[in-house]
Scaffold this motif. Structure first.
Motif, short mmCIF file in Angstrom:
data_model
loop_
_atom_site.label_atom_id
_atom_site.label_comp_id
_atom_site.label_asym_id
_atom_site.label_seq_id
_atom_site.Cartn_x
_atom_site.Cartn_y
_atom_site.Cartn_z
N ILE A 162 23.21 -10.97 23.43
CA ILE A 162 23.28 -9.81 22.55
C ILE A 162 22.76 -10.20 21.17
O ILE A 162 22.75 -11.37 20.81
CB ILE A 162 24.71 -9.26 22.44
N TYR A 163 22.31 -9.18 20.44
CA TYR A 163 21.97 -9.38 19.04
C TYR A 163 23.14 -8.88 18.22
O TYR A 163 23.60 -7.75 18.41
CB TYR A 163 20.69 -8.64 18.63
N VAL A 164 23.62 -9.71 17.30
CA VAL A 164 24.83 -9.42 16.54
C VAL A 164 24.49 -9.04 15.11
O VAL A 164 23.89 -9.83 14.36
CB VAL A 164 25.79 -10.63 16.55
N SER A 165 24.86 -7.83 14.73
CA SER A 165 24.76 -7.38 13.34
C SER A 165 25.87 -6.37 13.11
O SER A 165 25.75 -5.20 13.46
CB SER A 165 23.38 -6.76 13.06
N THR A 166 26.98 -6.83 12.57
CA THR A 166 28.17 -6.01 12.41
C THR A 166 28.09 -5.17 11.14
O THR A 166 27.30 -5.46 10.24
CB THR A 166 29.42 -6.89 12.34
N PRO A 167 28.91 -4.13 11.03
CA PRO A 167 28.90 -3.33 9.80
C PRO A 167 29.13 -4.15 8.54
O PRO A 167 28.46 -3.93 7.52
CB PRO A 167 30.02 -2.31 10.03
N ASP A 168 30.06 -5.11 8.59
CA ASP A 168 30.27 -5.95 7.40
C ASP A 168 29.04 -6.79 7.08
O ASP A 168 28.68 -6.97 5.91
CB ASP A 168 31.49 -6.86 7.61
N GLN A 169 28.39 -7.32 8.11
CA GLN A 169 27.17 -8.11 7.88
C GLN A 169 26.07 -7.23 7.29
O GLN A 169 25.33 -7.66 6.40
CB GLN A 169 26.69 -8.74 9.19
#
Length: 296
Positions: free
Chosen positions: A140-147
Protein backbone atom coordinates in the motif's frame (compact mmCIF):
# COMPACT_ATOMS: atom_id res chain seq x y z
CA UNK A 1 -13.21 23.15 -22.93
CA UNK A 2 -10.20 25.04 -21.60
CA UNK A 3 -8.87 27.12 -24.49
CA UNK A 4 -5.25 27.22 -23.30
CA UNK A 5 -4.04 23.88 -21.93
CA UNK A 6 -0.69 23.27 -20.31
CA UNK A 7 1.11 19.97 -20.72
CA UNK A 8 3.01 18.27 -17.91
CA UNK A 9 5.48 15.55 -18.86
CA UNK A 10 6.30 12.95 -16.19
CA UNK A 11 9.61 11.89 -17.64
CA UNK A 12 10.69 8.77 -15.74
CA UNK A 13 8.81 7.77 -12.55
CA UNK A 14 10.04 5.10 -10.15
CA UNK A 15 8.64 1.91 -11.66
CA UNK A 16 10.23 -0.77 -13.82
CA UNK A 17 9.85 1.13 -17.10
CA UNK A 18 13.58 1.06 -17.98
CA UNK A 19 13.45 -2.74 -18.06
CA UNK A 20 10.69 -2.62 -20.68
CA UNK A 21 11.53 0.49 -22.70
CA UNK A 22 15.12 1.69 -23.18
CA UNK A 23 13.85 5.21 -23.83
CA UNK A 24 12.98 5.69 -20.14
CA UNK A 25 15.75 7.95 -18.80
CA UNK A 26 17.76 6.77 -15.78
CA UNK A 27 20.84 8.92 -15.17
CA UNK A 28 20.59 12.61 -14.24
CA UNK A 29 22.10 13.46 -17.63
CA UNK A 30 19.44 11.41 -19.45
CA UNK A 31 16.60 12.76 -17.31
CA UNK A 32 17.71 16.37 -17.81
CA UNK A 33 18.09 15.84 -21.56
CA UNK A 34 14.52 14.57 -21.76
CA UNK A 35 13.26 17.53 -19.71
CA UNK A 36 14.92 19.94 -22.13
CA UNK A 37 13.56 18.02 -25.12
CA UNK A 38 9.96 18.00 -23.88
CA UNK A 39 10.19 21.72 -23.12
CA UNK A 40 11.12 22.29 -26.74
CA UNK A 41 8.16 20.11 -27.78
CA UNK A 42 5.72 22.25 -25.78
CA UNK A 43 5.57 20.89 -22.23
CA UNK A 44 5.31 23.65 -19.62
CA UNK A 45 5.98 21.43 -16.59
CA UNK A 46 8.38 18.52 -16.06
CA UNK A 47 7.44 16.11 -13.26
CA UNK A 48 10.69 14.53 -12.13
CA UNK A 49 11.73 11.44 -10.19
CA UNK A 50 15.34 10.29 -10.04
CA UNK A 51 16.76 6.77 -10.22
CA UNK A 52 19.72 4.87 -8.86
CA UNK A 53 22.08 4.86 -11.82
CA UNK A 54 23.15 1.23 -11.19
CA UNK A 55 19.92 -0.55 -10.25
CA UNK A 56 17.60 1.88 -12.16
CA UNK A 57 15.24 1.78 -9.16
CA UNK A 58 13.60 4.96 -7.88
CA UNK A 59 15.70 7.01 -5.47
CA UNK A 60 15.34 9.80 -2.88
CA UNK A 61 18.97 10.97 -3.27
CA UNK A 62 19.09 14.76 -3.07
CA UNK A 63 22.36 14.85 -5.01
CA UNK A 64 20.67 13.22 -8.01
CA UNK A 65 17.86 15.78 -7.94
CA UNK A 66 20.40 18.58 -7.66
CA UNK A 67 22.28 17.35 -10.72
CA UNK A 68 19.09 17.14 -12.78
CA UNK A 69 18.07 20.66 -11.78
CA UNK A 70 21.52 22.08 -12.51
CA UNK A 71 21.66 20.45 -15.94
CA UNK A 72 18.18 21.68 -16.88
CA UNK A 73 18.86 25.24 -15.82
CA UNK A 74 22.30 25.25 -17.43
CA UNK A 75 20.54 24.36 -20.69
CA UNK A 76 18.65 27.64 -20.45
CA UNK A 77 15.10 26.25 -20.40
CA UNK A 78 12.48 27.95 -18.25
CA UNK A 79 10.32 24.81 -17.90
CA UNK A 80 8.57 24.54 -14.53
CA UNK A 81 10.38 21.96 -12.40
CA UNK A 82 8.08 19.69 -10.40
CA UNK A 83 9.93 17.24 -8.13
CA UNK A 84 8.11 14.28 -6.66
CA UNK A 85 7.88 14.24 -2.88
CA UNK A 86 6.03 10.94 -2.81
CA UNK A 87 8.93 8.55 -2.45
CA UNK A 88 9.07 6.85 0.94
CA UNK A 89 5.41 5.91 1.29
CA UNK A 90 5.49 2.22 0.32
CA UNK A 91 4.51 -0.39 2.91
CA UNK A 92 4.34 -4.12 2.26
CA UNK A 93 2.13 -5.72 4.89
CA UNK A 94 3.42 -9.09 6.11
CA UNK A 95 1.53 -12.15 4.89
CA UNK A 96 1.59 -14.19 8.10
CA UNK A 97 2.24 -11.34 10.55
CA UNK A 98 0.94 -8.00 9.25
CA UNK A 99 3.40 -6.19 11.52
CA UNK A 100 6.39 -7.87 9.84
CA UNK A 101 6.80 -5.64 6.82
CA UNK A 102 8.05 -7.07 3.53
CA UNK A 103 11.07 -6.25 1.39
CA UNK A 104 9.11 -3.79 -0.78
CA UNK A 105 8.66 -1.45 2.21
CA UNK A 106 10.19 2.01 1.87
CA UNK A 107 8.35 3.97 4.53
CA UNK A 108 9.75 7.20 5.99
CA UNK A 109 8.37 10.23 7.78
CA UNK A 110 6.77 13.11 5.94
CA UNK A 111 9.78 15.25 6.84
CA UNK A 112 12.13 12.76 5.17
CA UNK A 113 9.99 12.73 2.03
CA UNK A 114 10.66 16.43 1.48
CA UNK A 115 14.37 16.71 2.37
CA UNK A 116 15.30 17.35 -1.27
CA UNK A 117 12.48 19.89 -1.62
CA UNK A 118 13.82 21.89 1.29
CA UNK A 119 17.36 21.69 -0.08
CA UNK A 120 16.61 22.59 -3.71
CA UNK A 121 13.35 24.59 -3.68
CA UNK A 122 11.90 23.59 -7.08
CA UNK A 123 8.95 25.49 -8.50
CA UNK A 124 6.50 22.71 -7.58
CA UNK A 125 6.53 19.44 -5.68
CA UNK A 126 3.91 16.75 -5.32
CA UNK A 127 1.91 15.98 -2.18
CA UNK A 128 0.13 12.63 -2.36
CA UNK A 129 -3.24 13.13 -0.72
CA UNK A 130 -4.35 9.70 0.43
CA UNK A 131 -3.54 6.07 1.16
CA UNK A 132 -4.38 3.40 -1.41
CA UNK A 133 -3.66 -0.17 -2.52
CA UNK A 134 -0.91 0.05 -5.12
CA UNK A 135 -1.73 -3.19 -6.95
CA UNK A 136 -2.78 -6.77 -6.23
CA UNK A 137 -0.85 -8.07 -3.28
CA UNK A 138 0.11 -6.55 0.07
CA UNK A 139 1.75 -3.24 -0.89
CA UNK A 140 0.00 0.00 0.00
CA UNK A 141 0.98 3.63 -0.37
CA UNK A 142 0.70 5.42 2.96
CA UNK A 143 -0.29 9.08 3.23
CA UNK A 144 -2.43 9.79 6.28
CA UNK A 145 -4.42 12.98 6.95
CA UNK A 146 -1.89 14.08 9.57
CA UNK A 147 0.99 13.46 7.14
CA UNK A 148 -0.80 15.42 4.42
CA UNK A 149 -1.40 18.38 6.72
CA UNK A 150 2.24 18.25 7.86
CA UNK A 151 3.43 18.07 4.27
CA UNK A 152 1.24 21.02 3.27
CA UNK A 153 2.64 23.09 6.14
CA UNK A 154 6.28 22.25 5.36
CA UNK A 155 5.99 22.75 1.61
CA UNK A 156 4.31 26.11 2.10
CA UNK A 157 7.14 27.08 4.43
CA UNK A 158 9.67 26.25 1.71
CA UNK A 159 7.94 28.65 -0.68
CA UNK A 160 7.21 25.77 -3.07
CA UNK A 161 3.81 25.16 -4.66
CA UNK A 162 2.34 21.72 -3.90
CA UNK A 163 0.71 19.73 -6.65
CA UNK A 164 -2.01 17.85 -4.80
CA UNK A 165 -2.07 14.29 -6.11
CA UNK A 166 -5.60 12.89 -5.88
CA UNK A 167 -6.18 9.20 -6.58
CA UNK A 168 -9.84 8.88 -5.63
CA UNK A 169 -12.91 10.87 -4.60
CA UNK A 170 -12.21 10.23 -0.92
CA UNK A 171 -8.79 11.82 -1.32
CA UNK A 172 -10.40 14.78 -3.03
CA UNK A 173 -12.74 15.28 -0.10
CA UNK A 174 -9.79 15.87 2.24
CA UNK A 175 -8.12 18.17 -0.29
CA UNK A 176 -11.27 20.27 -0.54
CA UNK A 177 -11.43 20.60 3.24
CA UNK A 178 -7.80 21.73 3.30
CA UNK A 179 -8.46 24.24 0.53
CA UNK A 180 -11.43 25.60 2.49
CA UNK A 181 -9.22 25.80 5.60
CA UNK A 182 -6.72 27.95 3.69
CA UNK A 183 -3.90 25.39 3.76
CA UNK A 184 -2.69 26.39 0.29
CA UNK A 185 -1.94 29.69 -1.33
CA UNK A 186 -4.30 30.11 -4.26
CA UNK A 187 -4.88 28.84 -6.72
CA UNK A 188 -4.59 25.26 -5.48
CA UNK A 189 -2.92 22.94 -7.99
CA UNK A 190 -4.65 19.55 -8.22
CA UNK A 191 -3.63 16.49 -10.24
CA UNK A 192 -6.20 13.74 -10.82
CA UNK A 193 -4.33 10.42 -11.06
CA UNK A 194 -6.52 7.86 -12.83
CA UNK A 195 -6.07 4.13 -13.21
CA UNK A 196 -3.43 3.84 -10.46
CA UNK A 197 -3.73 0.77 -8.22
CA UNK A 198 -7.13 0.66 -6.55
CA UNK A 199 -7.76 4.35 -7.07
CA UNK A 200 -10.27 5.95 -9.43
CA UNK A 201 -10.42 4.33 -12.85
CA UNK A 202 -9.26 6.11 -16.00
CA UNK A 203 -12.77 6.65 -17.37
CA UNK A 204 -14.70 9.72 -18.53
CA UNK A 205 -17.25 9.22 -15.74
CA UNK A 206 -14.65 9.12 -12.98
CA UNK A 207 -12.88 12.22 -14.27
CA UNK A 208 -16.14 14.14 -14.63
CA UNK A 209 -17.16 13.23 -11.08
CA UNK A 210 -13.84 14.48 -9.73
CA UNK A 211 -13.81 17.70 -11.73
CA UNK A 212 -17.45 18.41 -10.81
CA UNK A 213 -16.62 17.95 -7.12
CA UNK A 214 -14.28 20.96 -7.20
CA UNK A 215 -17.39 23.08 -6.94
CA UNK A 216 -16.06 26.32 -8.36
CA UNK A 217 -13.12 26.63 -5.95
CA UNK A 218 -9.97 28.49 -6.95
CA UNK A 219 -8.25 25.44 -8.43
CA UNK A 220 -6.09 24.76 -11.46
CA UNK A 221 -6.41 21.09 -12.25
CA UNK A 222 -4.82 18.54 -14.50
CA UNK A 223 -5.32 14.83 -15.07
CA UNK A 224 -3.65 11.74 -16.43
CA UNK A 225 -4.46 8.12 -17.13
CA UNK A 226 -1.99 5.27 -17.02
CA UNK A 227 -1.12 2.81 -19.78
CA UNK A 228 -3.32 2.78 -22.84
CA UNK A 229 -5.69 5.30 -21.24
CA UNK A 230 -3.06 8.04 -21.16
CA UNK A 231 -3.98 9.69 -24.45
CA UNK A 232 -7.78 9.24 -24.16
CA UNK A 233 -7.58 11.05 -20.80
CA UNK A 234 -5.76 13.94 -22.51
CA UNK A 235 -8.85 14.55 -24.63
CA UNK A 236 -11.23 14.08 -21.72
CA UNK A 237 -9.34 16.42 -19.38
CA UNK A 238 -9.16 19.18 -21.98
CA UNK A 239 -12.88 18.84 -22.74
CA UNK A 240 -13.76 19.17 -19.06
CA UNK A 241 -11.70 22.33 -18.59
CA UNK A 242 -8.49 20.87 -17.23
CA UNK A 243 -4.87 20.48 -18.21
CA UNK A 244 -3.04 17.31 -19.20
CA UNK A 245 -0.14 15.09 -18.25
CA UNK A 246 1.69 12.52 -20.35
CA UNK A 247 5.09 10.86 -20.11
CA UNK A 248 6.98 7.63 -19.63
CA UNK A 249 6.22 7.49 -15.91
CA UNK A 250 2.61 6.66 -16.74
CA UNK A 251 2.80 4.94 -20.12
CA UNK A 252 5.77 3.49 -22.03
CA UNK A 253 4.02 2.68 -25.32
CA UNK A 254 3.19 4.89 -28.28
CA UNK A 255 0.98 2.14 -29.70
CA UNK A 256 0.80 -1.61 -29.18
CA UNK A 257 4.34 -2.95 -29.23
CA UNK A 258 5.89 0.42 -30.14
CA UNK A 259 8.03 1.95 -27.36
CA UNK A 260 7.36 5.64 -26.83
CA UNK A 261 9.67 8.52 -26.04
CA UNK A 262 8.70 11.43 -23.84
CA UNK A 263 8.79 13.74 -26.85
CA UNK A 264 6.49 11.36 -28.77
CA UNK A 265 3.93 11.55 -25.99
CA UNK A 266 4.09 15.33 -25.67
CA UNK A 267 3.68 15.63 -29.43
CA UNK A 268 0.61 13.36 -29.31
CA UNK A 269 -0.89 15.41 -26.48
CA UNK A 270 -0.26 18.61 -28.41
CA UNK A 271 -1.93 17.15 -31.51
CA UNK A 272 -4.99 16.13 -29.48
CA UNK A 273 -5.37 19.54 -27.84
CA UNK A 274 -4.87 21.48 -31.06
CA UNK A 275 -7.13 19.21 -33.13
CA UNK A 276 -9.92 19.97 -30.64
CA UNK A 277 -9.46 23.71 -31.17
CA UNK A 278 -7.32 24.40 -28.11
CA UNK A 279 -3.88 25.89 -27.75
CA UNK A 280 -0.86 24.59 -25.85
CA UNK A 281 -0.07 27.04 -23.09
CA UNK A 282 3.40 28.52 -22.76
CA UNK A 283 5.63 28.16 -19.73
CA UNK A 284 5.21 31.81 -18.73
CA UNK A 285 1.43 31.69 -19.08
CA UNK A 286 1.43 28.55 -16.94
CA UNK A 287 3.58 30.26 -14.31
CA UNK A 288 1.12 33.14 -14.30
CA UNK A 289 -1.91 30.84 -14.00
CA UNK A 290 -0.37 28.95 -11.09
CA UNK A 291 0.89 32.07 -9.34
CA UNK A 292 4.52 30.94 -9.51
CA UNK A 293 6.10 34.22 -10.56
CA UNK A 294 9.58 34.06 -12.08
CA UNK A 295 11.87 31.08 -12.41
CA UNK A 296 13.25 29.56 -9.21
Amino acid sequence: MKQDVFITCAVTGAGDGPKKNPNVPVTPEQIAADVVAVAEAGAAIAHIHVRDTVTTEGSRDTALYAEVMERVRDAGTDIIINFTAGMGGDLEVGTEDPKQFGAATDLVSQAERVVHIDALRPDVCTLDCGTYNMADGNVIYVSTPDQIREGARMIRGFGVKPELEVFDLGHLGLVLRLIDEGAFEGPAMVQFCLGVGSGAPATPGALKAMSDALGGRDVVWSAFGVGRMQLPMVAQAALLGGNVRVGLEDNIWLSKGVPATNVDLVNRARTIVESMGGRVQSVQATRDELGLGGRQ
